[in-house]
Motif scaffolding. Structure first.
Motif, mmCIF file in Angstrom:
data_model
loop_
_atom_site.group_PDB
_atom_site.id
_atom_site.type_symbol
_atom_site.label_atom_id
_atom_site.label_comp_id
_atom_site.label_asym_id
_atom_site.label_seq_id
_atom_site.Cartn_x
_atom_site.Cartn_y
_atom_site.Cartn_z
ATOM 1 N N PRO A 150 0.752 -0.795 -0.444
ATOM 2 C CA PRO A 150 -0.237 0.091 -0.145
ATOM 3 C C PRO A 150 0.918 1.331 0.387
ATOM 4 O O PRO A 150 2.005 1.432 0.963
ATOM 5 N N GLY A 151 0.213 2.364 -0.551
ATOM 6 C CA GLY A 151 0.693 3.474 -0.386
ATOM 7 C C GLY A 151 1.920 3.809 -1.750
ATOM 8 O O GLY A 151 2.286 4.501 -2.296
ATOM 9 N N LEU A 152 1.812 2.735 -2.706
ATOM 10 C CA LEU A 152 3.078 3.042 -3.608
ATOM 11 C C LEU A 152 2.121 4.149 -4.647
ATOM 12 O O LEU A 152 0.994 4.227 -5.170
ATOM 13 N N ASN A 153 3.450 4.470 -5.458
ATOM 14 C CA ASN A 153 2.773 5.660 -7.014
ATOM 15 C C ASN A 153 3.477 4.877 -8.071
ATOM 16 O O ASN A 153 4.554 4.928 -8.337
ATOM 17 N N VAL A 154 2.067 4.274 -8.674
ATOM 18 C CA VAL A 154 2.591 3.391 -9.846
ATOM 19 C C VAL A 154 2.109 4.025 -11.161
ATOM 20 O O VAL A 154 1.365 5.021 -11.535
ATOM 21 N N LEU A 155 2.372 3.490 -12.462
ATOM 22 C CA LEU A 155 2.235 4.146 -13.155
ATOM 23 C C LEU A 155 1.833 3.037 -14.353
ATOM 24 O O LEU A 155 2.665 1.972 -14.663
ATOM 25 N N VAL A 156 0.675 2.723 -15.165
ATOM 26 C CA VAL A 156 0.957 2.102 -15.908
ATOM 27 C C VAL A 156 0.678 2.123 -17.687
ATOM 28 O O VAL A 156 -0.365 2.959 -17.341
ATOM 29 N N ILE B 30 -2.456 5.869 -8.918
ATOM 30 C CA ILE B 30 -2.428 5.337 -10.147
ATOM 31 C C ILE B 30 -2.617 5.983 -11.659
ATOM 32 O O ILE B 30 -3.753 6.702 -11.625
ATOM 33 N N THR B 31 -1.590 5.800 -11.984
ATOM 34 C CA THR B 31 -1.545 7.102 -13.507
ATOM 35 C C THR B 31 -1.419 5.998 -14.644
ATOM 36 O O THR B 31 -1.108 4.274 -14.660
ATOM 37 N N ILE B 32 -1.933 6.163 -15.408
ATOM 38 C CA ILE B 32 -3.218 5.239 -16.560
ATOM 39 C C ILE B 32 -1.976 6.483 -18.149
ATOM 40 O O ILE B 32 -2.452 7.562 -18.297
ATOM 41 N N ALA B 33 -1.735 5.325 -18.658
ATOM 42 C CA ALA B 33 -0.932 6.479 -19.902
ATOM 43 C C ALA B 33 -1.173 5.847 -21.404
ATOM 44 O O ALA B 33 -1.295 4.497 -21.300
ATOM 45 N N ASP B 34 -1.471 6.286 -22.557
ATOM 46 C CA ASP B 34 -2.064 5.578 -23.333
ATOM 47 C C ASP B 34 -1.195 6.414 -24.757
ATOM 48 O O ASP B 34 -1.881 7.818 -24.581
ATOM 49 N N ILE B 35 -1.023 5.867 -26.236
ATOM 50 C CA ILE B 35 -1.860 7.074 -26.546
ATOM 51 C C ILE B 35 -3.029 7.776 -27.528
ATOM 52 O O ILE B 35 -3.395 8.163 -28.407
ATOM 53 N N GLU B 36 -3.928 6.682 -27.063
ATOM 54 C CA GLU B 36 -5.539 6.940 -27.688
ATOM 55 C C GLU B 36 -5.660 7.146 -26.157
ATOM 56 O O GLU B 36 -6.090 6.697 -25.798
ATOM 57 N N GLY B 37 -6.805 8.941 -26.200
ATOM 58 C CA GLY B 37 -7.092 9.442 -24.898
ATOM 59 C C GLY B 37 -8.196 9.319 -25.055
ATOM 60 O O GLY B 37 -8.481 9.168 -23.430
ATOM 61 N N ARG B 38 -9.024 8.131 -25.030
ATOM 62 C CA ARG B 38 -10.484 7.727 -25.105
ATOM 63 C C ARG B 38 -9.957 6.587 -23.953
ATOM 64 O O ARG B 38 -11.159 6.421 -23.523
ATOM 65 N N ARG B 39 -9.072 6.160 -24.299
ATOM 66 C CA ARG B 39 -8.821 4.802 -23.362
ATOM 67 C C ARG B 39 -8.446 5.086 -22.328
ATOM 68 O O ARG B 39 -8.622 4.866 -20.864
#
Length: 382
Positions: free
Chosen positions: A174-180, A202-211
């Protein structure tokens, strides 16, 4: 019970799917005969459909695709008659390991050298997939669904298992700063499991903004980043790595609001397999952190290994899953307690019957549908 005829969707070549009639025997003593009711299309299925191969694995005989499945028990083998009965709804774990080697004995059967995995052409004869009206399958790899878990969710348990295994391999706390990286089905399910693990952000990134918008609007992630599509000036490795460093800067600055020096991520879950994303993952990870390699991309990649080694950033491989189904079913059965987001929303498009299988594969190959909605997981129902 005598042999019966069944239908199967069988791949004979590039985009050459045919509905055929096959026969199925009675289940063996330790098997169940299952009517397959729900099957999700996976990225590996799409590779086979579009290329008649998956990376270096070539299809060598007609192959029924599909491995993300659930169904209903039709017949029960003599040795398991007390544990299952006709009418039981079950999720199907489709990888059958040898159970004898040192890896199996250690519980790491997902990397057993003798593994037979439905719809994979790695073993020969191929282990036929679940796009068949019925299959016989070992009862020990079938898991009853509670009344609160739908058949579609039972099928999603297979890719959810990949996410469970990835989070376990990362040894998150618990408590981590994570990227998907990657907001497809596996990326979203990984974010869902990080929600269960109580990640702080939780940060999530993609080239498709709608996702990306889907992920934040439905509670899978706290922060969403639409990564700009950029190309290096040349194919030189220096220019490619410069793009990866710029991408990492975008990710970390969005994470902090400006200064990227203290905003690298504890763990990055790389779910695309794209070389530039794997490179950016290394640059975006804190010293002592880890990059989880989940996406299956180009087999040979050029990576800034020194940037990982000098900061002791671990590069950890993730392949399928082991001992995950029972835990996944517990999470699905009690979402309020587990904190698991509603993963059924990931099944964005549904098709019905063998006559729709080709259309389902065509839909799965598109990032968005004709209405501009993201295509995340295409499910075929029978």
């Amino acid at each position: 019970m005598s042999d019966i005829n069944i239908q199967a969707s069988v791949l004979h070549g590039v985009r050459d799917l045919r509905t055929e009639t096959r026969s199925i025997t009675t289940p063996g003593p330790d098997e169940l005969q299952i009517s397959v009711k729900s099957t999700g299309i996976c990225g590996s299925d799409q590779h086979y459909f579009n290329h008649f191969r998956n990376g270096d694995i070539l299809v060598r005989e007609p192959l029924a695709l599909g491995h993300e499945s659930s169904g209903v028990v039709e017949a029960v083998g003599s040795n398991v008659a007390g544990s299952f009965k006709p009418g039981d709804r079950v999720a199907i774990e489709v990888g059958v390991a040898c159970d004898k080697c040192s890896l199996c004995q250690a519980g790491r059967y997902n990397i057993c050298r003798e593994m037979q995995f439905r719809s994979s052409a790695k073993s020969f004869p191929h282990f036929q997939g679940t796009l068949q009206s019925r299959i016989n399958h070992p009862a020990k790899l079938c898991y009853k669904l509670s009344n609160s878990v739908s058949l579609d969710e039972g099928a999603l348990l297979e890719p959810l298992s990949v996410a469970i295994h990835a989070v376990r391999r990362a040894r998150t706390k618990p408590g981590l700063n994570v990227l998907v990286l990657g907001a497809g089905a596996v990326g979203l399910l990984t974010a869902a499991m990080l929600r269960v693990e109580k990640a702080a952000k939780i940060t999530i990134a993609d080239i498709e903004g709608r996702r990306v918008n889907f992920a934040t609007q439905n509670g899978f992630a706290d922060v969403g980043i639409a990564v700009p599509r950029t190309r290096p000036k040349t194919d030189a490795i220096e220019d490619r790595l410069a793009i990866a460093q710029e991408t990492a800067k975008v990710l970390t600055q969005s994470n902090s609001g400006g200064d990227s020096s203290d905003t690298l991520f504890d763990v990055v879950f790389e779910c695309t397999g794209v070389e530039a994303c794997v490179q950016a993952s290394i640059y975006a990870t804190k010293p002592g952190g880890a990059v989880m390699l989940i996406g299956m991309g180009t087999p040979i990649q050029t990576l800034p290994v020194s940037a990982a080694a000098l900061r002791e950033v671990d590069l950890v491989g993730v392949f399928r899953y082991a001992r995950t189904y029972e835990y996944g079913l517990e999470l699905l059965a009690d979402r309020e307690k587990s904190g698991l987001p509603d993963i059924s929303k990931i099944a964005t498009h549904r098709f019905t019957g063998f006559g729709s299988v080709v259309d389902a594969f065509k839909m799965a190959a598109t990032p968005v549908d004709d209405h501009g909605n993201p295509v995340l997981k295409v499910v075929i129902e029978f």
